[in-house]
Design a protein around this motif. Structure first.
Motif, PDB file in Angstrom:
ATOM      1  N   LEU A 257       0.662  -1.216   0.103  1.00  0.00           N
ATOM      2  CA  LEU A 257       0.000   0.090  -0.015  1.00  0.00           C
ATOM      3  C   LEU A 257       0.947   1.167   0.301  1.00  0.00           C
ATOM      4  O   LEU A 257       0.338   2.220  -0.505  1.00  0.00           O
ATOM      5  N   SER A 258       2.076   1.113   0.741  1.00  0.00           N
ATOM      6  CA  SER A 258       2.683   2.252   0.736  1.00  0.00           C
ATOM      7  C   SER A 258       3.310   2.740  -0.212  1.00  0.00           C
ATOM      8  O   SER A 258       2.906   4.743  -0.756  1.00  0.00           O
ATOM      9  N   ALA A 259       3.040   2.329  -1.759  1.00  0.00           N
ATOM     10  CA  ALA A 259       3.462   2.341  -2.971  1.00  0.00           C
ATOM     11  C   ALA A 259       2.214   3.499  -4.433  1.00  0.00           C
ATOM     12  O   ALA A 259       2.859   4.191  -5.159  1.00  0.00           O
ATOM     13  N   SER A 260       0.983   2.966  -2.761  1.00  0.00           N
ATOM     14  CA  SER A 260      -0.104   4.534  -3.578  1.00  0.00           C
ATOM     15  C   SER A 260      -0.393   5.452  -3.639  1.00  0.00           C
ATOM     16  O   SER A 260      -0.934   6.290  -3.733  1.00  0.00           O
ATOM     17  N   TYR A 261       0.247   6.033  -2.039  1.00  0.00           N
ATOM     18  CA  TYR A 261       0.307   7.375  -1.708  1.00  0.00           C
ATOM     19  C   TYR A 261       2.230   8.416  -2.066  1.00  0.00           C
ATOM     20  O   TYR A 261       2.429   7.892  -1.744  1.00  0.00           O
ATOM     21  N   ASP A 262       1.777   9.021  -2.494  1.00  0.00           N
ATOM     22  CA  ASP A 262       2.332   9.978  -2.047  1.00  0.00           C
ATOM     23  C   ASP A 262       3.064  10.368  -0.809  1.00  0.00           C
ATOM     24  O   ASP A 262       4.105  11.200  -0.982  1.00  0.00           O
ATOM     25  N   VAL A 263       2.321  10.957  -0.127  1.00  0.00           N
ATOM     26  CA  VAL A 263       2.094  11.748   1.135  1.00  0.00           C
ATOM     27  C   VAL A 263       1.029  10.893   2.584  1.00  0.00           C
ATOM     28  O   VAL A 263      -0.039  10.973   1.207  1.00  0.00           O
ATOM     29  N   ILE A 264       1.274  11.095   2.940  1.00  0.00           N
ATOM     30  CA  ILE A 264       0.178  10.947   4.285  1.00  0.00           C
ATOM     31  C   ILE A 264       0.390  12.026   5.308  1.00  0.00           C
ATOM     32  O   ILE A 264       1.225  12.511   5.315  1.00  0.00           O
ATOM     33  N   LEU A 265      -0.967  12.478   5.883  1.00  0.00           N
ATOM     34  CA  LEU A 265      -0.696  13.588   6.368  1.00  0.00           C
ATOM     35  C   LEU A 265      -2.244  12.758   8.010  1.00  0.00           C
ATOM     36  O   LEU A 265      -2.920  12.039   7.696  1.00  0.00           O
ATOM     37  N   VAL A 266      -1.574  13.587   9.007  1.00  0.00           N
ATOM     38  CA  VAL A 266      -2.108  13.107  10.264  1.00  0.00           C
ATOM     39  C   VAL A 266      -2.465  14.587  10.837  1.00  0.00           C
ATOM     40  O   VAL A 266      -1.257  15.097  10.962  1.00  0.00           O
ATOM     41  N   ASP A 267      -3.531  14.742  11.139  1.00  0.00           N
ATOM     42  CA  ASP A 267      -3.847  15.464  12.287  1.00  0.00           C
ATOM     43  C   ASP A 267      -3.561  14.854  13.524  1.00  0.00           C
ATOM     44  O   ASP A 267      -4.374  13.359  13.680  1.00  0.00           O
ATOM     45  N   GLU A 268      -3.675  15.717  14.672  1.00  0.00           N
ATOM     46  CA  GLU A 268      -4.131  15.244  15.933  1.00  0.00           C
ATOM     47  C   GLU A 268      -3.215  14.072  16.353  1.00  0.00           C
ATOM     48  O   GLU A 268      -3.960  12.979  16.596  1.00  0.00           O
ATOM     49  N   TYR A 269      -1.527  13.763  15.678  1.00  0.00           N
ATOM     50  CA  TYR A 269      -1.228  12.856  16.522  1.00  0.00           C
ATOM     51  C   TYR A 269      -1.053  12.495  17.683  1.00  0.00           C
ATOM     52  O   TYR A 269      -0.474  11.038  18.015  1.00  0.00           O
ATOM     53  N   GLN A 270      -1.217  13.263  18.253  1.00  0.00           N
ATOM     54  CA  GLN A 270      -0.725  13.139  19.805  1.00  0.00           C
ATOM     55  C   GLN A 270      -1.854  12.143  20.833  1.00  0.00           C
ATOM     56  O   GLN A 270      -1.679  11.532  21.583  1.00  0.00           O
ATOM     57  N   ASP A 271      -3.434  12.186  19.795  1.00  0.00           N
ATOM     58  CA  ASP A 271      -4.836  11.124  19.971  1.00  0.00           C
ATOM     59  C   ASP A 271      -4.366   9.516  19.291  1.00  0.00           C
ATOM     60  O   ASP A 271      -5.295   8.582  19.858  1.00  0.00           O
ATOM     61  N   THR A 272      -3.235   9.254  18.583  1.00  0.00           N
ATOM     62  CA  THR A 272      -2.923   7.757  18.471  1.00  0.00           C
ATOM     63  C   THR A 272      -2.815   7.085  19.368  1.00  0.00           C
ATOM     64  O   THR A 272      -2.018   7.439  19.889  1.00  0.00           O
ATOM     65  N   ASP A 273      -2.894   5.607  18.999  1.00  0.00           N
ATOM     66  CA  ASP A 273      -2.778   4.721  19.860  1.00  0.00           C
ATOM     67  C   ASP A 273      -1.610   3.615  19.675  1.00  0.00           C
ATOM     68  O   ASP A 273      -1.322   4.014  18.564  1.00  0.00           O
ATOM     69  N   ALA A 274      -1.470   2.422  19.910  1.00  0.00           N
ATOM     70  CA  ALA A 274      -0.720   1.913  19.385  1.00  0.00           C
ATOM     71  C   ALA A 274      -0.733   1.237  17.600  1.00  0.00           C
ATOM     72  O   ALA A 274       0.108   0.784  17.084  1.00  0.00           O
ATOM     73  N   SER A 275      -1.437   0.402  17.505  1.00  0.00           N
ATOM     74  CA  SER A 275      -2.498   0.295  16.020  1.00  0.00           C
ATOM     75  C   SER A 275      -2.287   1.244  15.417  1.00  0.00           C
ATOM     76  O   SER A 275      -1.720   0.926  13.943  1.00  0.00           O
ATOM     77  N   GLN A 276      -2.564   2.306  15.811  1.00  0.00           N
ATOM     78  CA  GLN A 276      -2.983   3.686  14.669  1.00  0.00           C
ATOM     79  C   GLN A 276      -1.233   4.424  14.643  1.00  0.00           C
ATOM     80  O   GLN A 276      -1.159   3.741  13.175  1.00  0.00           O
ATOM     81  N   LEU A 277      -0.601   3.577  15.452  1.00  0.00           N
ATOM     82  CA  LEU A 277       1.081   3.682  15.092  1.00  0.00           C
ATOM     83  C   LEU A 277       1.620   2.836  13.967  1.00  0.00           C
ATOM     84  O   LEU A 277       2.116   2.650  12.817  1.00  0.00           O
ATOM     85  N   ARG A 278       1.404   1.665  14.397  1.00  0.00           N
ATOM     86  CA  ARG A 278       1.088   0.340  13.206  1.00  0.00           C
ATOM     87  C   ARG A 278       1.507   0.398  11.598  1.00  0.00           C
ATOM     88  O   ARG A 278       1.161   0.322  10.873  1.00  0.00           O
ATOM     89  N   LEU A 279       0.021   0.947  11.902  1.00  0.00           N
ATOM     90  CA  LEU A 279      -1.043   1.536  10.394  1.00  0.00           C
ATOM     91  C   LEU A 279       0.115   2.064  10.213  1.00  0.00           C
ATOM     92  O   LEU A 279      -0.158   2.292   8.570  1.00  0.00           O
ATOM     93  N   LEU A 280       0.427   3.331  10.835  1.00  0.00           N
ATOM     94  CA  LEU A 280       0.919   4.519   9.427  1.00  0.00           C
ATOM     95  C   LEU A 280       2.248   3.856   9.717  1.00  0.00           C
ATOM     96  O   LEU A 280       3.081   4.130   7.952  1.00  0.00           O
ATOM     97  N   ARG A 281       3.024   2.943   9.985  1.00  0.00           N
ATOM     98  CA  ARG A 281       4.281   2.790   9.637  1.00  0.00           C
ATOM     99  C   ARG A 281       4.264   2.579   8.511  1.00  0.00           C
ATOM    100  O   ARG A 281       4.801   1.565   7.864  1.00  0.00           O
TER     101      ARG A 281
END
Length: 148
Positions: free
Chosen positions: A1-25
């Motif tokens: 999937l990472s090749a499908s996106y030029d950039v990933i934008l995340v707002d309110e990053y301070q509110d992310t949890d462990a699963s969201q961090l894994r997804l973003l990675r």
């Protein structure tokens, strides 16, 4: 999937949890472009799994990333911003670059004014009673609809 996106934008990053961090990675991949906006001073969702360490460890979680502070606050007037900065100066953020923390907490307000009121209560019940009273008065005296 990472090749499908030029950039990933995340707002309110301070509110992310462990699963969201894994997804973003996973979405970002080893060489993707990730732009995350977050305010470590506003991390309030630990009760639902948000982890402040995601912000504090951002540079190590995403090798090659750098932390930069925005210098203008657009959400609040100068008075509210000044009041919150008085509180946050006592909140340590040891794993963020010191220069970024100083720049973040030296935020300039984009607009003047605003008001700040502080209330303290002897019990949680007294606090709830006051909140209910404020909302009821806004509705009955000022005509604020309940949905607002």
């Amino acid at each position: 999937l990472s090749a499908s996106y030029d950039v990933i934008l995340v707002d309110e990053y301070q509110d992310t949890d462990a699963s969201q961090l894994r997804l973003l990675r996973a979405l970002n991949g080893p060489a993707g472009t990730l732009v995350a906006f977050g305010d470590p001073d506003q991390s309030i969702y630990a009760f639902r799994g948000a982890d402040i360490n995601n912000v504090l460890d951002f540079e190590s979680a995403f090798p090659g990333a750098s932390v930069r502070a925005l210098t203008t606050g657009r959400r609040s007037g100068a008075n509210l911003l000044a009041a919150t900065r008085l509180l946050t100066t006592r909140m340590p953020l040891p794993r963020l670059p010191a220069a970024a923390v100083r720049a973040h907490r030296d935020l300039a307000a984009a607009r003047e004014g605003g008001s700040v009121e502080v209330y303290t209560y002897p019990t949680a019940g007294a606090e709830l009673d006051n909140i209910a009273d404020v909302l009821r008065r806004a509705h009955l005296e000022d005509g604020v609809p309940w949905r607002d």
